[in-house]
Design an enzyme around this catalytic site. Structure first.
Site, PDB file in Angstrom:
ATOM      1  N   LEU A 125       0.839  -1.201   0.000  1.00 54.63           N
ATOM      2  CA  LEU A 125       0.000   0.000   0.000  1.00 54.63           C
ATOM      3  C   LEU A 125       0.874   1.252   0.000  1.00 54.63           C
ATOM      4  O   LEU A 125       0.663   2.176  -0.775  1.00 54.63           O
ATOM      5  CB  LEU A 125      -0.923  -0.001   1.225  1.00 54.63           C
ATOM      6  CG  LEU A 125      -1.832   1.225   1.416  1.00 54.63           C
ATOM      7  CD1 LEU A 125      -2.841   1.337   0.268  1.00 54.63           C
ATOM      8  CD2 LEU A 125      -2.565   1.155   2.755  1.00 54.63           C
ATOM      9  N   PRO A 128       6.887   5.694  -1.625  1.00 54.44           N
ATOM     10  CA  PRO A 128       7.926   6.588  -1.091  1.00 54.44           C
ATOM     11  C   PRO A 128       7.403   7.921  -0.573  1.00 54.44           C
ATOM     12  O   PRO A 128       7.897   8.449   0.417  1.00 54.44           O
ATOM     13  CB  PRO A 128       8.861   6.788  -2.293  1.00 54.44           C
ATOM     14  CG  PRO A 128       8.706   5.544  -3.106  1.00 54.44           C
ATOM     15  CD  PRO A 128       7.267   5.143  -2.952  1.00 54.44           C
ATOM     16  N   ASN A 129       6.382   8.481  -1.229  1.00 54.14           N
ATOM     17  CA  ASN A 129       5.855   9.789  -0.817  1.00 54.14           C
ATOM     18  C   ASN A 129       4.427   9.733  -0.279  1.00 54.14           C
ATOM     19  O   ASN A 129       3.808  10.760  -0.039  1.00 54.14           O
ATOM     20  CB  ASN A 129       5.922  10.772  -1.988  1.00 54.14           C
ATOM     21  CG  ASN A 129       7.356  11.085  -2.376  1.00 54.14           C
ATOM     22  OD1 ASN A 129       8.177  11.404  -1.520  1.00 54.14           O
ATOM     23  ND2 ASN A 129       7.660  10.967  -3.655  1.00 54.14           N
ATOM     24  N   GLY A 131       2.676   7.656   2.735  1.00 55.49           N
ATOM     25  CA  GLY A 131       2.585   6.695   3.819  1.00 55.49           C
ATOM     26  C   GLY A 131       1.167   6.697   4.355  1.00 55.49           C
ATOM     27  O   GLY A 131       0.302   5.964   3.892  1.00 55.49           O
ATOM     28  N   ILE A 157       7.941  -2.538   2.109  1.00 57.37           N
ATOM     29  CA  ILE A 157       7.117  -3.733   1.953  1.00 57.37           C
ATOM     30  C   ILE A 157       7.791  -4.936   2.612  1.00 57.37           C
ATOM     31  O   ILE A 157       8.885  -5.349   2.222  1.00 57.37           O
ATOM     32  CB  ILE A 157       6.851  -4.027   0.462  1.00 57.37           C
ATOM     33  CG1 ILE A 157       6.302  -2.783  -0.248  1.00 57.37           C
ATOM     34  CG2 ILE A 157       5.905  -5.216   0.327  1.00 57.37           C
ATOM     35  CD1 ILE A 157       5.058  -2.190   0.354  1.00 57.37           C
ATOM     36  N   HIS A 338      18.555  -3.035  33.367  1.00 59.61           N
ATOM     37  CA  HIS A 338      19.818  -3.755  33.105  1.00 59.61           C
ATOM     38  C   HIS A 338      21.043  -2.858  33.210  1.00 59.61           C
ATOM     39  O   HIS A 338      22.171  -3.354  33.219  1.00 59.61           O
ATOM     40  CB  HIS A 338      19.774  -4.388  31.713  1.00 59.61           C
ATOM     41  CG  HIS A 338      18.986  -5.656  31.620  1.00 59.61           C
ATOM     42  ND1 HIS A 338      17.619  -5.707  31.723  1.00 59.61           N
ATOM     43  CD2 HIS A 338      19.398  -6.943  31.440  1.00 59.61           C
ATOM     44  CE1 HIS A 338      17.208  -6.953  31.588  1.00 59.61           C
ATOM     45  NE2 HIS A 338      18.263  -7.720  31.422  1.00 59.61           N
ATOM     46  N   GLY A 339      20.832  -1.538  33.266  1.00 61.04           N
ATOM     47  CA  GLY A 339      21.965  -0.625  33.354  1.00 61.04           C
ATOM     48  C   GLY A 339      22.867  -0.733  32.142  1.00 61.04           C
ATOM     49  O   GLY A 339      22.402  -0.878  31.009  1.00 61.04           O
ATOM     50  N   GLU A 363       1.856  -0.275   9.921  1.00 59.87           N
ATOM     51  CA  GLU A 363       0.407  -0.470   9.809  1.00 59.87           C
ATOM     52  C   GLU A 363      -0.378   0.662  10.475  1.00 59.87           C
ATOM     53  O   GLU A 363      -1.394   0.447  11.129  1.00 59.87           O
ATOM     54  CB  GLU A 363      -0.011  -1.840  10.348  1.00 59.87           C
ATOM     55  CG  GLU A 363       0.527  -2.955   9.481  1.00 59.87           C
ATOM     56  CD  GLU A 363      -0.114  -4.301   9.725  1.00 59.87           C
ATOM     57  OE1 GLU A 363      -1.327  -4.357   9.989  1.00 59.87           O
ATOM     58  OE2 GLU A 363       0.611  -5.294   9.645  1.00 59.87           O
ATOM     59  N   THR A 365       0.745   4.728  12.050  1.00 58.08           N
ATOM     60  CA  THR A 365       1.458   5.287  13.197  1.00 58.08           C
ATOM     61  C   THR A 365       0.518   5.474  14.389  1.00 58.08           C
ATOM     62  O   THR A 365      -0.712   5.428  14.244  1.00 58.08           O
ATOM     63  CB  THR A 365       2.052   6.662  12.834  1.00 58.08           C
ATOM     64  OG1 THR A 365       0.961   7.544  12.512  1.00 58.08           O
ATOM     65  CG2 THR A 365       3.012   6.567  11.654  1.00 58.08           C
TER      66      THR A 365
END
Length: 379
Positions: A125, A128-129, A131, A157, A338-339, A363, A365
């Site tokens: 779907l 590049p320009n 979304g 994709i 966990h540092g 899918e 934002t």
């Protein structure tokens, strides 16, 4: 949920857990660092039903529902988000689009191949320009007799290079017309169809992401899914289920990061006792556990609605939005617990941290989920 269903769900959970431990865990960092997409693994998953979870048995699938599907993705993602993502994309997008909108002939042709894992599927779907702004797509199909000639590019994709078949939504009408887009099933060896650049990503590195490029690609009208002009409307319905799968992916990543944090907090000693005994750590774990519980309830609720064929646009968007943000928050806290070790590849949380961010982007934002939710509330 009945006792029998609970037993079945636990059996499926254990199967997915065992599979992930045996076939994914040993190769985790090797695949991540080399960006290797383990195609053979997906063939193996097809053998046990993980590639056709929602596909009826008549088409070679497992014939299961969304609760089982959520469980499978969650357990795989607790070990590796990349593999969980690919399982989600294959099942929810390409395969489910053909299942929901394909003709009987299309289902008979493609679903057995996809459900068995013989073929991995892609779904296109995004461009590049375009979304979130899919209405402005520039990938165009022009009718020429019994064929459509497609030109343009799809980007970001999943399985863009390795997928044997792709469901692609392209423009067949006017710009910004929601009925000006159509969906096609396009096989990999179709002349004029090829893979483009493979993305070098922060996380989800073992899940292949690449461009789809169409140059005078001739596709027969028999490959059209539904009627001309229905592509965008179909895609929005597919994304309702897709959002549930990303919520399940997010849930698995959050649980994996949480489990690693609990283990570490019990073992790591400072000032003569395990760090789990310090309130700063134990309260952080309490917050993580609470968020995970809430995310699971939202995800399971959306799955129940989907199983019952009820409208779930708002609920799936809520589940996806909340669970994906929780995955980022929990994995961030896991690194903190966990540092310095959390910042190294010797412990699993740095990978959960990197993988989690995609969940708030792919899918739709988080911002798009808020848009969907608010529209549903105010409609």
């Amino acid at each position: 949920m009945s006792a029998t269903t609970n037993e079945q769900l636990e059996f499926i959970r254990q199967s997915a857990r065992d599979f992930a431990k045996t076939y994914i865990q040993p190769h985790l960092m090797e695949w991540d660092e080399s960006q290797h997409f383990p195609l053979d693994l997906f063939h193996k998953m097809g053998e046990i039903g993980f590639m056709g979870v929602l596909v009826p048995e008549a088409y070679g699938g497992a014939g299961l529902g969304y609760q089982e599907y959520i469980t499978i993705i969650e357990e795989i993602s607790k070990v590796c988000g990349s593999i969980g993502l690919s399982v989600a994309a294959h099942n929810s997008l390409c395969t489910n689009h053909i299942l929901m909108f394909g003709t009987e002939e299309q289902k008979q042709t493609y679903l057995p191949q996809l459900a068995s894992g013989a073929w991995v599927g892609a779904w296109g779907l995004t461009e590049p320009n375009t979304g979130s702004d899919a209405g402005r797509m520039q990938c165009v199909a022009v009718k020429d007799g019994d064929y459509y000639v497609i030109n343009g590019t799809k980007s970001w994709i999943t399985h863009g290079a390795s997928g044997k078949v792709a469901v692609v939504i392209v423009r067949t009408g006017e710009l910004l017309d929601s009925r000006g887009m159509s969906a096609f099933i396009i096989e990999r060896d179709t002349p004029g169809f090829r893979a483009g650049k493979k993305e070098n990503k922060l996380g989800m590195r073992a899940s292949e992401t690449a461009e789809l490029i169409f140059e005078d690609c001739r596709v027969h009208r028999s490959q059209l899914l539904g009627a001309e002009g229905e592509g965008f409307i179909q895609a929005m319905k597919i994304l309702d289920g897709g959002r549930i799968s990303i919520a399940a992916l997010s849930l698995g990543i959050a649980k994996g990061a949480f489990d690693a944090s609990v283990k570490y907090a019990k073992e790591r000693q400072q000032f003569g006792k395990p760090i789990a005994h310090f309130q700063a750590i134990s309260f952080k774990l309490a917050d993580m556990a609470t968020k995970i519980e809430a995310a699971e309830l939202l995800t399971r609720n959306a799955g129940t609605l989907k199983n019952n064929h009820q409208k779930c646009t708002k609920e799936s968007a809520i589940a996806k939005y909340y669970a994906s943000e929780v995955a980022v928050e929990v994995s961030t806290d896991a690194v903190q617990i966990h540092g310095g070790y959390g910042y190294t590849k010797d412990f699993p949380v740095e990978k959960f941290y990197r993988d989690s961010k995609l969940c708030t982007i792919g899918e739709g934002t988080s911002e798009i989920q808020k848009l969907v939710i608010s529209r549903e509330i105010l409609s």
